[in-house]
Design a protein around this motif. Sequence first.
Motif, mmCIF file in Angstrom:
data_model
loop_
_atom_site.group_PDB
_atom_site.id
_atom_site.type_symbol
_atom_site.label_atom_id
_atom_site.label_comp_id
_atom_site.label_asym_id
_atom_site.label_seq_id
_atom_site.Cartn_x
_atom_site.Cartn_y
_atom_site.Cartn_z
ATOM 1 N N LEU A 148 9.538 32.399 -4.526
ATOM 2 C CA LEU A 148 10.721 33.158 -4.123
ATOM 3 C C LEU A 148 11.517 33.491 -5.388
ATOM 4 C CD1 LEU A 148 11.939 31.080 -1.041
ATOM 5 C CD2 LEU A 148 10.310 32.986 -1.110
ATOM 6 N N GLU A 149 12.331 34.513 -5.299
ATOM 7 C CA GLU A 149 13.083 34.925 -6.486
ATOM 8 C C GLU A 149 14.240 33.965 -6.779
ATOM 9 O OE1 GLU A 149 15.048 38.772 -6.410
ATOM 10 O OE2 GLU A 149 14.088 39.268 -8.301
ATOM 11 N N TYR A 150 14.564 33.852 -8.063
ATOM 12 C CA TYR A 150 15.697 33.025 -8.518
ATOM 13 C C TYR A 150 17.026 33.674 -8.114
ATOM 14 C CZ TYR A 150 14.854 36.634 -11.979
ATOM 15 O OH TYR A 150 14.608 37.842 -12.567
ATOM 16 N N PRO A 151 18.133 32.903 -8.074
ATOM 17 C CA PRO A 151 19.430 33.484 -7.718
ATOM 18 C C PRO A 151 19.935 34.415 -8.820
ATOM 19 C CG PRO A 151 19.678 31.172 -8.335
ATOM 20 C CD PRO A 151 18.207 31.454 -8.317
ATOM 21 N N GLN A 152 20.701 35.429 -8.431
ATOM 22 C CA GLN A 152 21.206 36.412 -9.411
ATOM 23 C C GLN A 152 22.698 36.606 -9.241
ATOM 24 O OE1 GLN A 152 18.266 39.363 -10.766
ATOM 25 N NE2 GLN A 152 17.789 39.488 -8.581
ATOM 26 N N TYR A 153 23.331 37.071 -10.310
ATOM 27 C CA TYR A 153 24.791 37.218 -10.357
ATOM 28 C C TYR A 153 25.170 38.505 -11.071
ATOM 29 C CZ TYR A 153 24.145 32.249 -9.449
ATOM 30 O OH TYR A 153 23.735 31.064 -8.912
ATOM 31 N N THR A 154 26.295 39.094 -10.621
ATOM 32 C CA THR A 154 26.846 40.230 -11.352
ATOM 33 C C THR A 154 28.345 40.008 -11.532
ATOM 34 O OG1 THR A 154 26.982 42.652 -11.435
ATOM 35 C CG2 THR A 154 27.172 41.645 -9.261
ATOM 36 N N GLU A 184 12.467 25.547 -7.469
ATOM 37 C CA GLU A 184 13.287 24.689 -6.590
ATOM 38 C C GLU A 184 13.525 25.339 -5.235
ATOM 39 O OE1 GLU A 184 16.874 23.343 -8.518
ATOM 40 O OE2 GLU A 184 15.698 22.238 -10.007
ATOM 41 N N ARG A 185 13.870 26.631 -5.262
ATOM 42 C CA ARG A 185 14.099 27.370 -4.014
ATOM 43 C C ARG A 185 12.869 27.391 -3.132
ATOM 44 N NH1 ARG A 185 17.691 32.694 -4.129
ATOM 45 N NH2 ARG A 185 19.531 31.445 -4.416
ATOM 46 N N THR A 186 11.742 27.650 -3.769
ATOM 47 C CA THR A 186 10.505 27.764 -3.007
ATOM 48 C C THR A 186 10.158 26.419 -2.374
ATOM 49 O OG1 THR A 186 9.815 29.434 -4.601
ATOM 50 C CG2 THR A 186 8.137 28.624 -3.095
ATOM 51 N N ARG A 187 10.331 25.346 -3.167
ATOM 52 C CA ARG A 187 10.030 24.006 -2.648
ATOM 53 C C ARG A 187 10.930 23.680 -1.456
ATOM 54 N NH1 ARG A 187 11.743 19.175 -4.817
ATOM 55 N NH2 ARG A 187 12.508 20.311 -6.615
ATOM 56 N N LYS A 188 12.211 24.081 -1.550
ATOM 57 C CA LYS A 188 13.176 23.750 -0.505
ATOM 58 C C LYS A 188 12.987 24.613 0.756
ATOM 59 C CE LYS A 188 18.163 23.311 0.079
ATOM 60 N NZ LYS A 188 19.426 23.797 -0.485
ATOM 61 N N PHE A 189 12.879 25.927 0.559
ATOM 62 C CA PHE A 189 12.882 26.837 1.718
ATOM 63 C C PHE A 189 11.487 27.188 2.227
ATOM 64 C CE2 PHE A 189 16.977 28.053 -0.382
ATOM 65 C CZ PHE A 189 17.797 27.473 0.572
ATOM 66 N N ARG A 190 10.503 27.162 1.349
ATOM 67 C CA ARG A 190 9.152 27.539 1.758
ATOM 68 C C ARG A 190 8.118 26.568 1.198
ATOM 69 N NH1 ARG A 190 8.034 32.608 3.547
ATOM 70 N NH2 ARG A 190 5.992 31.695 3.860
ATOM 71 N N PRO A 191 8.150 25.309 1.720
ATOM 72 C CA PRO A 191 7.196 24.320 1.205
ATOM 73 C C PRO A 191 5.745 24.776 1.328
ATOM 74 C CG PRO A 191 8.388 23.512 3.164
ATOM 75 C CD PRO A 191 9.050 24.770 2.729
ATOM 76 N N ASP A 192 5.458 25.619 2.297
ATOM 77 C CA ASP A 192 4.085 26.130 2.455
ATOM 78 C C ASP A 192 3.671 26.960 1.237
ATOM 79 O OD1 ASP A 192 6.132 27.933 3.407
ATOM 80 O OD2 ASP A 192 4.575 29.217 4.222
ATOM 81 N N LEU A 193 4.595 27.825 0.758
ATOM 82 C CA LEU A 193 4.304 28.646 -0.426
ATOM 83 C C LEU A 193 4.221 27.763 -1.671
ATOM 84 C CD1 LEU A 193 6.612 31.818 -0.207
ATOM 85 C CD2 LEU A 193 4.166 31.650 0.286
ATOM 86 N N TYR A 194 5.115 26.762 -1.720
ATOM 87 C CA TYR A 194 5.172 25.917 -2.911
ATOM 88 C C TYR A 194 3.863 25.145 -3.102
ATOM 89 C CZ TYR A 194 6.962 22.982 -6.588
ATOM 90 O OH TYR A 194 7.139 22.364 -7.804
ATOM 91 N N GLU A 195 3.308 24.704 -1.993
ATOM 92 C CA GLU A 195 2.048 23.965 -2.058
ATOM 93 C C GLU A 195 0.952 24.829 -2.689
ATOM 94 O OE1 GLU A 195 -0.045 22.034 1.484
ATOM 95 O OE2 GLU A 195 1.979 21.151 1.528
ATOM 96 N N LYS A 196 0.895 26.082 -2.250
ATOM 97 C CA LYS A 196 -0.112 27.010 -2.803
ATOM 98 C C LYS A 196 0.147 27.261 -4.276
ATOM 99 C CE LYS A 196 -0.827 29.829 1.235
ATOM 100 N NZ LYS A 196 -0.335 31.085 1.770
ATOM 101 N N TYR A 197 1.427 27.432 -4.620
ATOM 102 C CA TYR A 197 1.809 27.692 -6.018
ATOM 103 C C TYR A 197 1.372 26.530 -6.898
ATOM 104 C CZ TYR A 197 4.987 27.817 -10.038
ATOM 105 O OH TYR A 197 5.519 27.784 -11.299
ATOM 106 N N GLU A 198 1.636 25.323 -6.433
ATOM 107 C CA GLU A 198 1.273 24.133 -7.205
ATOM 108 C C GLU A 198 -0.239 24.050 -7.387
ATOM 109 O OE1 GLU A 198 3.059 20.546 -5.511
ATOM 110 O OE2 GLU A 198 3.779 20.286 -7.569
#
Length: 219
Positions: free
Chosen positions: A163-169, A201-215
Amino acid sequence: MQALSASITGRAIREEKIAVEAVDIRDFTEDKHRHVDDYTYGGGAGMLMQAQPVFAAYESVAARLEKKPRVVYLTPQGVPFTQDLARDFSECGELVLICGHYEGIDERVLEEIVTDRVSIGDYVLTGGELAAMVVVDAVSRLVPGVLHNDESAQDESFAGGLLEYPQYTRPESWHGKEVPEILLSGNHKKIEEWRLKQAEERTRKFRPDLYEKYEANNQ
Ligand code: ADE
């Protein structure tokens, strides 16, 4: 269809980077009452779209194309629609999307013409049209020239499986919350490291399914 004329897809249509055409299956029925649906064999609730008008509508579209197109049937029984599949479709040139209504479509015509069965999520819509619009939108933005330079499709969610990192303007301070200091440092290497860590961190927290594949892919 109307929804596509707004914003980036609308601009892409006007700039002729993409073209979208809707075909009404009802125009192809041989039934004198223009019916396209009938009761299901074996009983059960609901009506089913008949093979004949679906096939005739498909043939009229396919006859205008140079090669046999990918034919996508939108259905909750399909494979999940993902960014990878969107990228794959964006490289196809032409796509035919079939939207079911009622309880679905006679299996025999699907067997003959459909190359891909695709679901946009584990829920049931009243018809395939909204699902088709989701596919058109996600695929269009990957077609070269559709996004302008400042709308890059490179560094975003799912690129690299995260997932994308947080952004600020501006402004730097809002409601007492400060922009993370590292982003103001001008140290591009450190910023990149911070963004990767945030994305992980975001991916691990919100989408553990994606994080597992990423790892698994980054072992
Ligand atoms: N048609 C009805 N529900 C659908 C879904 N979730 N995905 C794709 N097509 C559909």
